[in-house]
Design an enzyme around this catalytic site. Structure first.
Site, PDB file in Angstrom:
ATOM      1  N   ARG A  40       0.796  -1.222   0.000  1.00  0.00           N
ATOM      2  CA  ARG A  40       0.000   0.000   0.000  1.00  0.00           C
ATOM      3  C   ARG A  40       0.833   1.279   0.000  1.00  0.00           C
ATOM      4  O   ARG A  40       0.270   2.369  -0.029  1.00  0.00           O
ATOM      5  CB  ARG A  40      -0.928   0.009   1.231  1.00  0.00           C
ATOM      6  N   GLN A  72       2.862 -10.202   9.394  1.00  0.00           N
ATOM      7  CA  GLN A  72       1.967 -10.271   8.245  1.00  0.00           C
ATOM      8  C   GLN A  72       2.746 -10.673   6.985  1.00  0.00           C
ATOM      9  O   GLN A  72       2.143 -10.903   5.942  1.00  0.00           O
ATOM     10  CB  GLN A  72       1.303  -8.913   8.029  1.00  0.00           C
ATOM     11  N   ASP A 127       7.443 -13.876   3.576  1.00  0.00           N
ATOM     12  CA  ASP A 127       8.717 -14.104   2.895  1.00  0.00           C
ATOM     13  C   ASP A 127       9.722 -14.955   3.663  1.00  0.00           C
ATOM     14  O   ASP A 127      10.769 -15.316   3.137  1.00  0.00           O
ATOM     15  CB  ASP A 127       9.377 -12.767   2.527  1.00  0.00           C
ATOM     16  N   HIS A 177      -0.412 -14.513   7.986  1.00  0.00           N
ATOM     17  CA  HIS A 177      -0.841 -14.606   6.590  1.00  0.00           C
ATOM     18  C   HIS A 177      -0.191 -15.779   5.859  1.00  0.00           C
ATOM     19  O   HIS A 177      -0.231 -15.844   4.628  1.00  0.00           O
ATOM     20  CB  HIS A 177      -0.554 -13.297   5.850  1.00  0.00           C
TER      21      HIS A 177
END
Length: 265
Positions: free
Chosen positions: A45, A112, A115, A132
């Site tokens: 975002r 969140q 990776d 997540h």
């Protein structure tokens, strides 16, 4: 020698954050995509985020669209193979959180991010709560078989939409897409860690995605101080005990240096 607070845009804000963390025995950390941008992985975002620069990218994260459109799945698999994570290395922020764990004061690291860079940076897997999921594994949506992602990506030259080797079902990264429920066991672990800390440190997250952002409310209701370190403003800035808007890769290591020094006293 610890970092001089005058090195930051707002020295007073840094000192407030450092003081809270120095006094804490149990620190729970929440991280978002901003922690990994220094490793070359774009956020979602921010001004240069994936969804900001490519409005169609967000639709590819919708589970209904993914399951119903083979062409979308093919695009997603091609993007997974080209993702920067495969060449990325943990950065100073990841390493700082590993240093924090070594002080014995890290209650949990709720992330969140998908990776795996926190674990590669040195935080033990059992301390990381991946709300997540992870892109390092693939899950069959029919039988639940989990396969290391590189094994599935290796099949892309022959199969543009590689199916499960056990049942032929549709596969996707073992991550949470829009329209999927979060794992209740993972959320329970995050909830326990949030309620059982002296300071809740939110780093590199916009704090706009719920229910994860609501952990800030939960922490404050349990009596914990809320410290936010982020490049941009968040909806929780007005409620936090300390807010530092500066480079995460510079601020977080300096804050952990202060905690390490306090733990050694």
């Amino acid at each position: 020698m610890t970092t001089d607070s005058t090195a930051f845009a707002d020295p007073r804000a840094f000192e407030r954050a450092a003081g809270l963390l120095e006094a804490a025995d149990r620190i729970t950390v929440l991280t978002g995509a901003g922690v990994s941008t220094d490793s070359g992985i774009p956020d979602f975002r921010g001004p240069n985020g994936v969804w900001t620069t490519d409005p169609d990218a967000q639709a590819q994260s919708d589970i209904t669209i993914y399951m119903g459109d083979v062409n979308v799945r093919r695009q997603v698999w091609a993007q997974r193979r080209a993702h920067r994570v495969w060449d990325a290395e943990p950065n100073a922020a990841h390493r700082a959180l590993a240093d924090l764990d070594r002080t014995g004061r890290l209650r949990a690291l709720i992330t969140q991010n998908i990776d795996g860079l926190h674990q590669r940076g040195g935080v033990p897997d059992e301390r990381v709560v991946q709300v997540h999921g992870t892109m390092l594994w693939v899950r069959c949506m029919s039988c639940g078989l989990r396969t290391p992602t590189p094994e599935v990506l290796a099949r892309l030259d022959e199969e543009s939409d590689p199916r499960c080797t056990a049942c032929g079902g549709i596969q996707k990264s073992d991550t949470i897409s829009f329209g999927q429920n979060l794992d209740p066991d993972v959320i329970l672990a995050a909830t326990h860690a949030t309620r059982d800390c002296d300071v809740f440190l939110a780093v590199g997250t916009s704090l706009t995605v719920h229910p994860v952002a609501g952990l800030c409310d939960m922490a404050m209701m349990a009596g914990a101080g809320l410290v936010i370190v982020n490049g941009e403003e968040t909806p929780y800035d007005d409620f936090a005990s300390a807010v530092v808007h500066d480079s995460i890769g510079k601020v977080l290591p300096a804050l952990v240096e202060r905690v390490t020094a306090a733990a050694a006293r």
